[in-house]
Design a protein around this motif. Structure first.
Motif, PDB file in Angstrom:
ATOM      1  N   TYR A 215       0.793  -1.226   0.000  1.00  0.00           N
ATOM      2  CA  TYR A 215       0.000   0.000   0.000  1.00  0.00           C
ATOM      3  C   TYR A 215       0.830   1.283   0.000  1.00  0.00           C
ATOM      4  O   TYR A 215       0.285   2.365   0.193  1.00  0.00           O
ATOM      5  CB  TYR A 215      -0.936   0.018   1.217  1.00  0.00           C
ATOM      6  CG  TYR A 215      -2.068  -0.963   1.084  1.00  0.00           C
ATOM      7  CD1 TYR A 215      -3.203  -0.655   0.336  1.00  0.00           C
ATOM      8  CD2 TYR A 215      -2.000  -2.222   1.684  1.00  0.00           C
ATOM      9  CE1 TYR A 215      -4.237  -1.566   0.193  1.00  0.00           C
ATOM     10  CE2 TYR A 215      -3.033  -3.140   1.554  1.00  0.00           C
ATOM     11  CZ  TYR A 215      -4.150  -2.805   0.812  1.00  0.00           C
ATOM     12  OH  TYR A 215      -5.181  -3.710   0.680  1.00  0.00           O
ATOM     13  N   CYS A 216       2.127   1.179  -0.210  1.00  0.00           N
ATOM     14  CA  CYS A 216       2.930   2.396  -0.289  1.00  0.00           C
ATOM     15  C   CYS A 216       3.674   2.437  -1.610  1.00  0.00           C
ATOM     16  O   CYS A 216       3.785   1.436  -2.320  1.00  0.00           O
ATOM     17  CB  CYS A 216       3.908   2.494   0.882  1.00  0.00           C
ATOM     18  SG  CYS A 216       5.234   1.281   0.866  1.00  0.00           S
ATOM     19  N   MET A 228       3.916   5.335   3.138  1.00  0.00           N
ATOM     20  CA  MET A 228       2.489   5.154   2.893  1.00  0.00           C
ATOM     21  C   MET A 228       1.795   6.517   2.941  1.00  0.00           C
ATOM     22  O   MET A 228       1.814   7.191   3.968  1.00  0.00           O
ATOM     23  CB  MET A 228       1.864   4.220   3.937  1.00  0.00           C
ATOM     24  CG  MET A 228       0.395   3.903   3.658  1.00  0.00           C
ATOM     25  SD  MET A 228      -0.362   2.794   4.888  1.00  0.00           S
ATOM     26  CE  MET A 228       0.479   1.257   4.537  1.00  0.00           C
ATOM     27  N   TRP A 233      -3.157   4.633   2.837  1.00  0.00           N
ATOM     28  CA  TRP A 233      -3.761   4.283   4.137  1.00  0.00           C
ATOM     29  C   TRP A 233      -5.270   4.060   3.980  1.00  0.00           C
ATOM     30  O   TRP A 233      -5.830   3.107   4.523  1.00  0.00           O
ATOM     31  CB  TRP A 233      -3.472   5.373   5.147  1.00  0.00           C
ATOM     32  CG  TRP A 233      -4.119   5.177   6.485  1.00  0.00           C
ATOM     33  CD1 TRP A 233      -5.149   5.897   7.016  1.00  0.00           C
ATOM     34  CD2 TRP A 233      -3.795   4.180   7.470  1.00  0.00           C
ATOM     35  NE1 TRP A 233      -5.488   5.431   8.259  1.00  0.00           N
ATOM     36  CE2 TRP A 233      -4.665   4.375   8.563  1.00  0.00           C
ATOM     37  CE3 TRP A 233      -2.861   3.152   7.522  1.00  0.00           C
ATOM     38  CZ2 TRP A 233      -4.622   3.565   9.690  1.00  0.00           C
ATOM     39  CZ3 TRP A 233      -2.813   2.351   8.653  1.00  0.00           C
ATOM     40  CH2 TRP A 233      -3.690   2.561   9.722  1.00  0.00           C
ATOM     41  N   ARG A 234      -5.928   4.930   3.224  1.00  0.00           N
ATOM     42  CA  ARG A 234      -7.374   4.777   3.011  1.00  0.00           C
ATOM     43  C   ARG A 234      -7.678   3.482   2.267  1.00  0.00           C
ATOM     44  O   ARG A 234      -8.652   2.798   2.581  1.00  0.00           O
ATOM     45  CB  ARG A 234      -7.909   5.980   2.239  1.00  0.00           C
ATOM     46  CG  ARG A 234      -7.994   7.268   3.058  1.00  0.00           C
ATOM     47  CD  ARG A 234      -8.391   8.436   2.199  1.00  0.00           C
ATOM     48  NE  ARG A 234      -8.518   9.665   2.978  1.00  0.00           N
ATOM     49  CZ  ARG A 234      -8.603  10.874   2.448  1.00  0.00           C
ATOM     50  NH1 ARG A 234      -8.582  11.013   1.134  1.00  0.00           N
ATOM     51  NH2 ARG A 234      -8.708  11.938   3.220  1.00  0.00           N
TER      52      ARG A 234
END
Length: 253
Positions: A215-216, A228, A233-234
């Motif tokens: 996710y980053c 990230m 993060w969302r």
């Protein structure tokens, strides 16, 4: 991440200050303000030390404000403040005073943004940093706060160190209550940095690392280093279905 101690804040401030002192105009700014205040009996290193120590008092507040605005506005580059975000900062804290006699009108505040983005000569180490000429990095935002404090309360009306105090105490501090800024350290000390948490984290270290990397994205200004963003993060929150209203809201996440 680790506990944000006073010693660590000072180290961060020293790094930002060193970058500012590489700028040709920054020492001149401090000297000029002391001339306005008719306090030129001090030597230049003494003036700079007074300003450094005064900014250090308010440094954590400045970092919290910077982090809030850049993370809320710039999901792709959460370490830079563009002009639109800077305008939002000015408006939310009612910094400009737009009447004909004011030294701190909106146009003057916009000039501060430009002045803080002026690049140093090519032989200065600062110029070799990945520095967006159209956005403020953290050390440049620190300079912006200093320039705004001088515009609003300095220029001979108050001594430079008192102008800084007034700006942070009377302008920024009261309006912080309207921003969702939360101190990180209480959670870290009481719940995160414990033996039990360390044991669990070590057990799941590899899958946690894989999730983080999923996710980053690499930051363009620092190459392969990953972080990230708010968007990542969302996405993580949504994909894992962690939201459980009303017990855990998207705002809390």
């Amino acid at each position: 991440d680790f506990k944000h101690s006073k010693a660590f804040s000072r180290q961060m401030m020293e790094v930002d200050w060193a970058r500012l002192m590489e700028k040709d105009k920054f020492p001149v700014l401090i000297m000029r303000e002391y001339k306005y205040a008719k306090r030129v009996t001090l030597d230049e290193p003494s003036m700079q030390k007074i300003i450094f120590e005064k900014l250090l008092v308010h440094y954590d507040m400045m970092v919290s404000i910077f982090d809030y605005y850049v993370h809320a506005a710039n999901e792709a580059t959460p370490f830079l403040m563009d002009m639109d975000t800077f305008h939002q900062f000015l408006d939310n804290h009612a910094i400009p005073v737009d009447h004909s006699a004011s030294y701190c009108q909106t146009v003057h505040c916009e000039n501060v943004f430009v002045q803080c983005n002026i690049q140093s000569p090519s032989n200065v180490p600062l110029s070799r940093m990945a520095n967006d000429p159209h956005a403020l990095m953290r050390f440049e935002f620190l300079e912006a706060c200093l320039r705004l404090s001088f515009l609003r309360f300095g220029r001979g009306r108050n001594p430079p160190d008192e102008a800084i105090d007034i700006f942070f105490r009377d302008i920024l501090l009261p309006s912080l209550e309207t921003l969702p800024i939360v101190s990180r350290d209480p959670f870290r000390v009481t719940r995160l940095y414990t033996g039990r948490v360390d044991k669990v984290f070590n057990k799941y270290k590899l899958p946690l690392k894989a999730i983080f990397e999923r996710y980053c994205l690499p930051l363009p200004e620092v190459g392969k280093v990953k972080t990230m963003s708010m968007a990542g993060w969302r996405a993580f929150i949504e994909d894992t279905k962690l939201i459980d209203e009303p017990y855990f809201s998207i705002e809390q996440a």
